[in-house]
Design a protein around this motif. Structure first.
Motif, short mmCIF file in Angstrom:
data_model
loop_
_atom_site.label_atom_id
_atom_site.label_comp_id
_atom_site.label_asym_id
_atom_site.label_seq_id
_atom_site.Cartn_x
_atom_site.Cartn_y
_atom_site.Cartn_z
N GLN A 34 -18.27 -4.81 -7.94
CA GLN A 34 -17.36 -4.24 -6.95
C GLN A 34 -17.40 -2.72 -6.99
N GLY A 35 -17.01 -2.11 -5.88
CA GLY A 35 -16.83 -0.67 -5.83
C GLY A 35 -15.43 -0.28 -6.25
N SER A 36 -15.27 0.97 -6.62
CA SER A 36 -13.97 1.43 -7.12
C SER A 36 -12.89 1.46 -6.05
N ASP A 37 -13.30 1.55 -4.76
CA ASP A 37 -12.32 1.59 -3.67
C ASP A 37 -12.90 0.86 -2.47
N ASP A 38 -12.76 -0.44 -2.46
CA ASP A 38 -13.30 -1.27 -1.38
C ASP A 38 -12.30 -1.28 -0.22
N ALA A 39 -12.72 -0.75 0.93
CA ALA A 39 -11.84 -0.67 2.09
C ALA A 39 -11.75 -1.99 2.85
N ILE A 40 -12.67 -2.92 2.58
CA ILE A 40 -12.71 -4.17 3.33
C ILE A 40 -11.98 -5.28 2.57
N ASN A 87 -6.09 -14.45 -0.66
CA ASN A 87 -5.94 -13.06 -1.11
C ASN A 87 -5.16 -12.24 -0.09
N ASP A 88 -4.33 -11.34 -0.61
CA ASP A 88 -3.48 -10.48 0.21
C ASP A 88 -4.33 -9.35 0.79
N MET A 89 -4.51 -9.37 2.11
CA MET A 89 -5.38 -8.38 2.74
C MET A 89 -4.62 -7.26 3.44
N THR A 90 -3.34 -7.08 3.11
CA THR A 90 -2.55 -6.06 3.79
C THR A 90 -3.09 -4.65 3.50
N ALA A 91 -3.74 -4.47 2.35
CA ALA A 91 -4.31 -3.15 2.03
C ALA A 91 -5.70 -2.94 2.61
N SER A 92 -6.27 -3.98 3.21
CA SER A 92 -7.61 -3.87 3.79
C SER A 92 -7.58 -2.98 5.02
N ARG A 93 -8.62 -2.15 5.18
CA ARG A 93 -8.76 -1.30 6.36
C ARG A 93 -9.84 -1.84 7.30
N SER A 94 -10.15 -3.13 7.15
CA SER A 94 -11.26 -3.71 7.92
C SER A 94 -11.00 -3.69 9.43
N PRO A 129 -9.95 -5.44 -0.83
CA PRO A 129 -9.46 -4.55 -1.87
C PRO A 129 -9.98 -4.90 -3.27
N THR A 130 -10.33 -3.87 -4.01
CA THR A 130 -10.97 -4.01 -5.31
C THR A 130 -10.18 -4.89 -6.27
N ILE A 131 -8.86 -4.88 -6.16
CA ILE A 131 -8.01 -5.64 -7.08
C ILE A 131 -8.36 -7.13 -7.06
N HIS A 132 -8.88 -7.62 -5.93
CA HIS A 132 -9.18 -9.05 -5.84
C HIS A 132 -10.35 -9.44 -6.74
N SER A 133 -11.23 -8.49 -7.03
CA SER A 133 -12.33 -8.79 -7.96
C SER A 133 -11.80 -8.96 -9.38
N LEU A 134 -10.78 -8.18 -9.73
CA LEU A 134 -10.15 -8.36 -11.04
C LEU A 134 -9.47 -9.72 -11.13
#
Length: 277
Positions: free
Chosen positions: A225-231, A134-141, A233-238
């Motif tokens: 999933q939450g609507s805005d997962d910072a760790i 999964n692409d984690m570039t949007a993650s703020r972890s 990203p929510t899109i990965h659940s879809l």
């Protein structure tokens, strides 16, 4: 005596040369639900509102995987190995079949348990998690875990909850519940932190056919999933829902990585409906 999240004694069982620490409580006789924890978490990081809520209708099993906290051995540096260890632990309890829940990297482990366990795993619940490659570039972890928090426990506000008034209020209530148990596990070692970090790096490495393995996870799966997962990203659940053969997805509003801790009663209702169907 009926045990709860706060009162269940820590027990130990040996498998694969590892002495696993675990707690087991709830209503016996039904299908047990085995919980797999997030990055650097122990059994004490679960929300009692979730574990006790689910324990009203089934047996709940919490455990520390190999090398984590008071379980012996070393934490391996891949989720495939963590999944194999988890399976060995579950089988050592003499169980014939289980349901499995995983949050965050515990969701990676839960997928491996389902892949390796086959029919031994009946149903799967994946919370705030993702797939291989999964692409984690949007993650703020990285930013969140590198931050400074006073008190330190407020790190988990930033990890699991959104910076909105309603989400933060729910987060403070979660932390209070989370700290309710007095007999607490030791925190994880530096070895565990490093090994889990290395395993994450391997898991998210891009690959041309990275999603192919999901077709082999045939168990009915509930993705939450939450609507805005910072760790993660929510899109990965879809993406998980679209590539798993038998999966449904619930996204809770105004919530992040720890959506089930923001909406514990709602999640328990949804999980019981899914597991009981």
């Amino acid at each position: 005596m009926t045990y709860t999240h706060e009162t269940a004694p820590t027990q130990y069982v040996e498998a694969n040369g590892i002495r696993f620490a675990y707690r087991r409580f709830g209503k016996p006789g039904g299908m047990p639900l085995v919980f797999n924890q997030h990055y650097t978490g122990t059994m004490d990081y679960w929300d009692p509102a979730v574990t006790d809520g689910l324990a009203q209708s089934r047996e709940v099993i919490l455990f520390n995987n190999a090398g984590v906290s008071n379980s012996s051995g070393e934490t391996p540096s891949s989720f495939q190995e963590m999944g194999a260890n988890a399976l060995a632990f579950i089988r050592a309890l003499g169980l014939k079949q289980v349901d499995v829940l995983g949050i965050s990297i515990g969701g990676f482990v839960a997928q491996e348990i389902a892949l390796q366990g086959g029919d031994f795993v009946r149903k799967l619940i994946l919370v705030g998690t993702g797939h291989r490659g999964n692409d984690m570039t949007a993650s703020r972890s990285a930013e969140i875990f590198a931050g400074s928090y006073d008190p330190p426990e407020h790190l988990w506000l930033a990890v699991h909850f959104k910076p909105t008034e309603t989400s933060r209020k729910a987060g403070l209530a979660f932390i209070e519940r989370k700290l309710s148990r007095r007999d607490r596990d030791p925190e994880v070692s530096e070895q565990t932190v490093a090994a889990q970090g290395e395993a994450i790096g391997k898991w998210i490495t891009p690959g041309e056919n990275a999603l192919d393995y999901l077709k082999s996870i045939k168990q009915p799966t509930l993705i939450v999933q939450g609507s805005d997962d910072a760790i993660i990203p929510t899109i990965h659940s879809l993406t998980l829902q679209q590539n798993l053969p038998n999966a449904q997805l619930i996204i809770y509003p105004d919530s992040g990585h720890g959506s089930i801790y923001q909406y514990p009663e709602l999640f328990v209702a949804h999980a019981r409906l899914f597991l009981g169907a």
